[in-house]
Design a protein around this motif. Structure first.
Motif, PDB file in Angstrom:
ATOM      1  N   GLN A  87      -2.190  -8.364   2.161  1.00 23.29           N
ATOM      2  CA  GLN A  87      -1.580  -7.355   3.025  1.00 23.29           C
ATOM      3  C   GLN A  87      -0.114  -7.663   3.332  1.00 23.29           C
ATOM      4  O   GLN A  87       0.745  -6.784   3.272  1.00 23.29           O
ATOM      5  CB  GLN A  87      -2.365  -7.252   4.340  1.00 23.29           C
TER       6      GLN A  87
ATOM      7  N   LEU B 244      -0.058   0.440   1.435  1.00 29.13           N
ATOM      8  CA  LEU B 244      -1.083   0.073   2.413  1.00 29.13           C
ATOM      9  C   LEU B 244      -2.300   0.988   2.288  1.00 29.13           C
ATOM     10  O   LEU B 244      -3.450   0.541   2.369  1.00 29.13           O
ATOM     11  CB  LEU B 244      -0.514   0.140   3.834  1.00 29.13           C
TER      12      LEU B 244
ATOM     13  N   VAL C  14      -1.897  -3.964  10.030  1.00 31.47           N
ATOM     14  CA  VAL C  14      -0.875  -4.601   9.195  1.00 31.47           C
ATOM     15  C   VAL C  14       0.479  -3.927   9.400  1.00 31.47           C
ATOM     16  O   VAL C  14       1.511  -4.590   9.518  1.00 31.47           O
ATOM     17  CB  VAL C  14      -1.283  -4.546   7.709  1.00 31.47           C
ATOM     18  N   ALA C  15       0.480  -2.591   9.453  1.00 28.92           N
ATOM     19  CA  ALA C  15       1.725  -1.858   9.673  1.00 28.92           C
ATOM     20  C   ALA C  15       2.323  -2.197  11.038  1.00 28.92           C
ATOM     21  O   ALA C  15       3.544  -2.333  11.183  1.00 28.92           O
ATOM     22  CB  ALA C  15       1.473  -0.357   9.561  1.00 28.92           C
TER      23      ALA C  15
ATOM     24  N   SER D 198      -4.132   0.152  -0.863  1.00 28.54           N
ATOM     25  CA  SER D 198      -4.861  -1.102  -0.699  1.00 28.54           C
ATOM     26  C   SER D 198      -6.273  -0.831  -0.183  1.00 28.54           C
ATOM     27  O   SER D 198      -7.247  -1.428  -0.657  1.00 28.54           O
ATOM     28  CB  SER D 198      -4.111  -2.021   0.271  1.00 28.54           C
TER      29      SER D 198
ATOM     30  N   GLN E 163       5.869   1.694   1.235  1.00 26.56           N
ATOM     31  CA  GLN E 163       5.012   0.765   1.964  1.00 26.56           C
ATOM     32  C   GLN E 163       3.771   1.480   2.481  1.00 26.56           C
ATOM     33  O   GLN E 163       2.656   0.956   2.403  1.00 26.56           O
ATOM     34  CB  GLN E 163       5.781   0.147   3.131  1.00 26.56           C
TER      35      GLN E 163
ATOM     36  N   ALA F 197      -5.516  -0.946   8.173  1.00 29.43           N
ATOM     37  CA  ALA F 197      -4.189  -0.740   7.586  1.00 29.43           C
ATOM     38  C   ALA F 197      -3.138  -0.587   8.681  1.00 29.43           C
ATOM     39  O   ALA F 197      -2.005  -1.067   8.552  1.00 29.43           O
ATOM     40  CB  ALA F 197      -4.200   0.488   6.679  1.00 29.43           C
TER      41      ALA F 197
END
Length: 402
Positions: free
Chosen positions: A115, A131, A312-313, A134, A127, A309
């Motif tokens: 990540q 994400l 992570v952002a 992913s 990006q 997600a």
């Protein structure tokens, strides 16, 4: 072409963060092969990798400091390969048990980088897409590996573990297409940032707490859903298993939903993910049919993709570039601890309120998700207060478009 292959190599890593459960269907046959081993011990084969993941996810950052991020990822893949295929070539149960721990250690080494590399290498809408993709790769990869293991299972439970041969070409792919310097963060304006790379901002601990509570509650679906379906007499355990199989596709769909949501309502992405979770548990609480329960399971899968997600952002927006990798590992570790402790969390809730019914567990989960939703909405409204104040000064800090 090289850029495309690099993207693919990074995205495919997310598949192996959930690969430990791909061979879960082998458990009943393993029990028959080892009648002198307790069923509880054999069932641990599916959960013991979590301990390795919890220990080695934060450790992976120190390992990367010693041998580089790329070599750490490749080491993790090699451990996943050996830990995965050992059960296919031995009937020594202690060795099989150890191999599952090795699988967890390998997963822990690459989990946070699957990540954080997206955050460090890509910007803006690219990006967001990475994400989201992913989550898509994770969901579809989980389904493909589980399906392949199921097909191989027809030739004996040991054959299922050859599914981990898929790791070999991925090792080669990472070796060829992932840059040697990947993961290094150099901040010319703030050279002292490197020494602070292992420090954790208070806002990151808030995200970690959110991830812990979310996973501890979300995992109710794994430990209580079959009991819910059977106890309410609207389906069998096999029906419940089939519906849970939809979750992999739902997680993949959730990746696409995340890309859309983050593009238009970035500050509220976490709240929207929790909104899906709240609605899903509401449906499961009132459900007395397989159709309604299936819809609830699908919404749970979508919520997981959006929520994780978004974590992570948010890390990218709430901390410095040099702290992204370690902060990601801390949040991921807390999320895995939540999953591991979920059965005890559910039992504690049932004991406190004196209600052991599966339906009550989902009612409690509904309330927990609703509370998290309200908190996340408040954070979204005041998001600027939580952003890393110097992010606009860091030349290599990744910026996500609002």
């Amino acid at each position: 072409m090289r850029k495309i292959m690099t993207r693919f190599a990074i995205l495919i890593l997310s598949v192996f963060t959930v690969s430990a459960g791909a061979t879960a269907a082998t458990i009943p046959l393993i029990m028959k092969s080892f009648p002198n081993i307790s069923s509880t011990t054999i069932e641990l084969l599916m959960t013991i990798p979590s301990l390795g993941i919890i220990v080695f996810t934060p450790v992976s950052n120190w390992v990367a400091d010693l041998i580089s991020v790329k070599k750490t990822i490749m080491t993790g893949l090699v451990l996943i390969f050996f830990g995965g295929v050992i059960p296919a070539i031995t009937m020594n149960f202690p060795l099989i048990f150890v191999s599952r721990i090795i699988l967890g250690l390998g997963t822990g080494l690459l989990m946070s980088f699957s990540q954080s590399l997206i955050i460090q290498l890509y910007q803006g809408r690219e990006q967001q897409r990475m994400l989201g993709l992913s989550s898509v790769f994770q969901g579809l990869g989980m389904f493909v590996m589980t399906y392949a293991a199921g097909v191989l299972l027809n030739n004996g439970w040991q054959m299922s573990y050859w599914v981990y041969l898929i790791v070999v070409p991925i090792i080669l792919l990472v070796g060829v297409y992932v840059p040697k310097t990947v993961g290094k963060v150099v901040d010319k304006d703030h050279p002292e940032a490197a020494s602070d790379s292992k420090k954790i901002d208070g806002k990151i601990w808030l995200l970690a707490l959110f991830a812990f509570v979310f996973n501890a509650t979300f995992a109710f679906i794994s430990i209580k859903f079959a009991l819910l379906v059977v106890s309410r007499n609207y389906g069998t355990a096999a029906d419940a298993s089939t519906l849970l199989g939809l979750m992999a596709f739902a997680m993949a769909a959730g990746g696409f939903v995340f890309m859309y949501v983050q593009k238009h309502w970035f500050k509220y992405t976490t709240a929207i993910g929790l909104g899906f979770a709240t609605i899903s548990f509401l449906l499961l609480t009132i459900s007395h049919s397989l159709i309604l329960s299936g819809l609830g399971v699908i919404l749970v899968g979508i919520s997981v993709s959006i929520f994780m997600a978004s974590m992570v952002a948010n890390i990218n927006k709430m901390t410095s570039a040099s702290q992204v990798a370690f902060s990601t590992s801390v949040v991921m570790t807390c999320a895995n601890i939540g999953t591991l402790l979920s059965p005890y969390f559910a039992k504690a809730i049932s004991n406190v309120f004196g209600n052991q019914e599966a339906g009550f567990t989902f009612e409690a989960g509904l309330i927990i998700f609703a509370i998290l939703f309200v908190i996340a909405t408040f954070v979204g409204i005041n998001y600027s207060r939580f952003e890393y104040k110097e992010s606009n000064k860091l030349s290599n800090n990744v910026r996500t478009q609002n």
